[in-house]
Design an enzyme around this catalytic site. Structure first.
Site, mmCIF file in Angstrom:
data_model
loop_
_atom_site.group_PDB
_atom_site.id
_atom_site.type_symbol
_atom_site.label_atom_id
_atom_site.label_comp_id
_atom_site.label_asym_id
_atom_site.label_seq_id
_atom_site.Cartn_x
_atom_site.Cartn_y
_atom_site.Cartn_z
ATOM 1 N N SER A 19 -3.504 5.808 -2.305
ATOM 2 C CA SER A 19 -2.884 5.372 -1.310
ATOM 3 C C SER A 19 -0.923 5.013 -1.145
ATOM 4 C CB SER A 19 -3.809 4.215 -1.157
ATOM 5 O OG SER A 19 -4.400 3.019 -2.008
ATOM 6 N N ASP B 141 9.958 12.629 1.541
ATOM 7 C CA ASP B 141 10.704 13.000 3.486
ATOM 8 C C ASP B 141 12.364 12.847 3.400
ATOM 9 O OD1 ASP B 141 7.917 13.926 3.397
ATOM 10 O OD2 ASP B 141 7.182 13.591 4.886
ATOM 11 N N LYS C 150 -5.145 9.906 0.587
ATOM 12 C CA LYS C 150 -5.308 8.909 1.348
ATOM 13 C C LYS C 150 -4.390 8.555 2.311
ATOM 14 C CE LYS C 150 -7.966 4.455 1.139
ATOM 15 N NZ LYS C 150 -6.976 3.401 1.786
#
Length: 533
Positions: A299, A310, A324
């Site tokens: 998470s 990214d 998750k």
């Protein structure tokens, strides 16, 4: 009282609540009238409970029936929508808040007495004069030893309202009579930064065990201190970190990304999208960062790793993370209990969801995914990681990343089975090493008087005799005949780490463990290669 994670098997748990979750920041768009309006489905459940209360032939605890009903409903949703009963809510809330009101000791029940492992540095017990090895015999005139006193009962006796005092009687070896202490209860931090120190002259290290309300502040203090010591690179260790609050993860990511860089976006049931962007306040935007993850990083940990990956910031090192990508919001149920309900999904900046597949009502298969990965060889061979071309994304610099189930690292590091295996995990989980070390240390604590941590780390060696004694200690309690020939070096390291934690606290055990950690070694090599460029 405060509890270090190393002692979770030994003392009343102040660890993370069952399962992994993210504290949501979202609000429902529906108003309360619509959300809680009467309908036949709700009336049916209410009527059934009333019938059982007033008409059923035997007395029944309908509270327990309601708990079962709530859990049954949530079991048919996603795996991360969870019910928190009233009895658990305070503990869970304290853990995620980052502090609680207590006297500030790490302890465990040793031979039916409250043995102080270590008082919290700077806490009220240490200030009052309580020391490691002390036995707390009485609190406010009540004896708190014997089999009738559970850890929970002891905790409840020692905790209380802020600034109230508790009178303690303490047995200390070598003292002719019991010692009296007055300890004022105060806020005790539950640390989420396990360790912070320099790995090399320019590479700092911070390990975070969860994302609680206090985590960003702890992280920032640690980061500032490392930068003052010359850190231009940072290893951020998120291994085994199950997550926590979404907003805290965003704050930490913001320290590394330039202003207006996308951190993540969320999408709820109605399709509403909310985006989170970095600000201009980051203090490590120019520094190189290495994010350490493994199969238990989940998470909020994945939010940090995904946002940096990214944005082509830093290097992700380790093994594929948990997977998750759901966001929960905690909602009170009116009776002191609460539910953490999934209210949205989150996506990394390239648009990928890292939530691994699940089937509503089949949570067992979902949580057994670890063993599937293990049997597939994923922990030892990067090529065994299953990816789908349909879930392929590209970063701004053209690096290929994948969605569909966790963050795949840039640099893969296989599981080191010499120090991470079922036998050693079982021994550690049951707390045998910490128990043994406490008893060994308790024989003569003065041996370590004046020994600094640096001296201990550099010069102390666990002898073969200690391994033999631990082997006898373990086999006597487990009624087994196990030998540690295959794990000799690993056992020495674990015992030294447990001893360091009890003597020095403050992440000392992490420094000992990291000395032979293959993932740390990989990060140091990467750091050196960057320095040579």
């Amino acid at each position: 009282m405060a509890f270090k994670k190393k002692y979770v098997p030994l003392v009343i748990g102040l660890g993370v609540a069952a399962g992994v979750f993210i504290g949501g920041k979202l609000n429902f768009s529906d108003n309360s009238d619509r959300l809680f309006s009467s309908n036949s489905k709700k009336d049916k459940l209410n009527r059934l409970i009333d019938y059982i209360d007033y008409e059923y032939v035997d007395d029944v605890n309908t509270d327990s029936i309601v708990d079962v009903t709530v859990n049954g409903i949530l079991d048919n949703l996603d795996p991360h929508s969870v019910y928190i009963p009233k009895s658990e809510l305070q503990r869970v809330t304290e853990n995620m808040k980052g502090d609680f009101i207590g006297i500030g000791i790490n302890f465990y029940s040793y031979k039916d007495s409250v043995a102080v492992i270590r008082p919290v540095p700077g806490g009220p017990s240490e200030k009052a004069g309580i020391k490691s090895g002390d036995r707390i015999i009485m609190a406010d005139g009540d004896s708190i030893f014997g089999k009738s006193w559970s850890n929970e009962a002891i905790v409840n006796k020692l905790k209380g309202e802020k600034n109230t005092k508790v009178s303690l009687k303490v047995y200390r070896r070598g003292e002719p009579k019991l010692l009296d202490f007055q300890v004022r209860r105060t806020e005790i931090p539950i640390s989420s930064v396990d360790a912070s120190y320099m790995l090399t002259k320019n590479l700092g290290y911070i390990k975070i065990n969860r994302f609680a309300e206090s985590t960003y502040k702890e992280f920032k203090v640690a980061l500032d201190e490392l930068q003052s010591q010359g850190a231009t690179q940072l290893a951020l260790d998120l291994r085994d970190n199950p997550g926590g609050f979404l907003g805290v993860a965003e704050q930490i990511v913001d320290e590394f990304l330039e202003a207006n860089k996308l951190i993540l976006f969320t999408k709820n049931k109605s399709g509403r999208i909310e985006k989170s962007f970095a600000t201009k306040r980051g203090d490590f935007e120019e520094g190189e960062v290495f994010i350490l993850i493994n199969e238990n990083s989940a998470s909020a940990s994945e939010i940090v790793a995904g946002a940096l990956q990214d944005n082509d910031k830093g290097i992700i090192v380790g093994r594929r993370s948990y997977g998750k990508g759901l966001v929960q919001r905690e909602m009170a149920l009116g009776d002191g209990s609460a539910v953490r309900l999934t209210v949205s999904r989150y996506y990394t900046p390239t648009g990928r969801s890292i939530q691994r597949p699940y089937h509503n009502g089949d949570n067992e298969t979902y949580y057994n995914d670890y063993y599937k990965r293990l049997s597939n060889g994923e922990f030892s061979d990067q090529t065994s990681i299953e990816v789908a071309d349909s879930l392929k994304f590209r970063t701004p610099k053209g690096k290929i990343v994948y969605g569909g189930g966790g963050i795949i690292p840039d640099i893969f590091v296989p599981l080191d089975t010499s120090v991470q295996n079922e036998t050693l995990n079982y021994i550690n989980r049951r707390g045998y090493i910490s128990y043994f070390v406490f008893e060994e240390l308790d024989k003569n604590r003065h041996v370590y008087d004046g020994v600094t941590f640096e001296d201990f780390k550099t010069n102390f060696r666990v002898s073969d005799d200690i391994i033999v004694r631990f082997q006898e200690y373990f086999n006597l309690r487990e009624r087994s005949n196990i030998t540690f020939v295959a794990y000799h070096d690993a056992m020495k390291q674990l015992i030294k780490a447990a001893l360091a934690e009890q003597l020095y606290g403050n992440g000392a055990s992490e420094q000992i463990i990291n000395e032979k950690d293959v993932m740390i070694d990989e990060v140091i090599l990467l750091s050196q290669e960057i320095n040579r460029e």
